[in-house]
Enzyme design. Structure first.
Site, PDB file in Angstrom:
ATOM      1  N   GLU A   1      -2.329  -0.375   3.111  1.00  0.00           N
ATOM      2  CA  GLU A   1      -3.655  -0.188   2.500  1.00  0.00           C
ATOM      3  C   GLU A   1      -4.330   1.072   3.042  1.00  0.00           C
ATOM      4  OE1 GLU A   1      -2.369  -2.855   3.989  1.00  0.00           O
ATOM      5  OE2 GLU A   1      -3.376  -4.695   3.385  1.00  0.00           O
TER       6      GLU A   1
ATOM      7  N   CYS B   1      -7.670  -3.190   8.104  1.00  0.00           N
ATOM      8  CA  CYS B   1      -7.679  -2.690   6.724  1.00  0.00           C
ATOM      9  C   CYS B   1      -8.929  -3.159   5.979  1.00  0.00           C
ATOM     10  CB  CYS B   1      -6.413  -3.122   5.994  1.00  0.00           C
ATOM     11  SG  CYS B   1      -4.957  -2.210   6.562  1.00  0.00           S
TER      12      CYS B   1
HETATM   13  N1  THU Z   1       0.794  -4.618   7.415  1.00  0.00           N
HETATM   14  C1  THU Z   1       0.275  -3.924   6.361  1.00  0.00           C
HETATM   15  O1  THU Z   1       0.857  -2.943   5.895  1.00  0.00           O
HETATM   16  N2  THU Z   1      -0.901  -4.340   5.848  1.00  0.00           N
HETATM   17  C2  THU Z   1      -1.623  -5.406   6.302  1.00  0.00           C
HETATM   18  O2  THU Z   1      -2.738  -5.624   5.849  1.00  0.00           O
HETATM   19  C3  THU Z   1      -1.013  -6.318   7.277  1.00  0.00           C
HETATM   20  C4  THU Z   1       0.153  -5.771   8.009  1.00  0.00           C
HETATM   21  C5  THU Z   1       2.073  -4.176   7.983  1.00  0.00           C
HETATM   22  C6  THU Z   1       1.958  -3.595   9.365  1.00  0.00           C
HETATM   23  C7  THU Z   1       3.357  -3.835   9.898  1.00  0.00           C
HETATM   24  O3  THU Z   1       4.192  -2.764   9.479  1.00  0.00           O
HETATM   25  C8  THU Z   1       3.818  -5.089   9.200  1.00  0.00           C
HETATM   26  O4  THU Z   1       2.948  -5.266   8.092  1.00  0.00           O
HETATM   27  C9  THU Z   1       3.775  -6.330  10.073  1.00  0.00           C
HETATM   28  O5  THU Z   1       2.536  -6.485  10.663  1.00  0.00           O
END
Ligand code: THU
Length: 135
Positions: free
Chosen positions: A59, A91
């Site tokens: 995000e 986020c």
């Molecule tokens: N992650 C996201 O990309 N967005 C979120 O809102 C939650 C977590 C990713 C970060 C990491 O690469 C993986 O998900 C596990 O936490």
């Protein structure tokens, strides 16, 4: 409110961005796509790092890419994961900063949707208004 067609385009863009995720450590792939007022869609995916704290979420990649491309007016954001996971707290805070009025569409890999909003995901949020007033 955006049209069903725009929403489907946005969710499909997030699902496609998820395929570009760089997640060798968690294997948890996330895609995101943000829709701007002028109809542009900007995508992001999570980009992990061996120093785990340097990882950036999908995000925030989408939103910061859009800002870097000169976009400021955000209408909606879509997030795609395998299991329909919801955005993390950091986020949500960044969404409040850059697009507090956005609709949020959360999709699993089959495209099942949860429709919500930034306001609902982070009520009573801290924003910059007090900081600006005290300058
Ligand atoms: N992650 C996201 O990309 N967005 C979120 O809102 C939650 C977590 C990713 C970060 C990491 O690469 C993986 O998900 C596990 O936490």
């Amino acid at each position: 409110m955006i049209s069903d067609e725009q929403r489907n385009q946005l969710v499909n863009a997030a699902l496609a961005a998820r395929d570009r995720s760089y997640a060798p450590y968690s294997r948890y792939r996330v895609g995101s796509a943000v829709l701007t007022e002028d109809g542009t869609i900007v995508t992001g995916c999570n980009v992990e790092n061996a120093s785990y704290g340097a990882t950036i979420c999908a995000e925030r990649v989408a939103l910061t890419r859009a800002v870097a491309e000169g976009k400021r007016d955000f209408v909606a954001i879509a997030v795609a994961t395998a299991d329909g996971g919801t955005p993390c707290g950091i986020c949500r805070q960044v969404m409040v900063e850059l697009g507090s009025e956005m609709d949020v569409f959360i999709s699993d890999s089959a495209g099942a949707l949860l429709s919500t909003s930034v306001r609902a995901l982070l009520p009573d949020s801290f924003d910059g208004s007090g900081l600006i007033a005290s300058n």
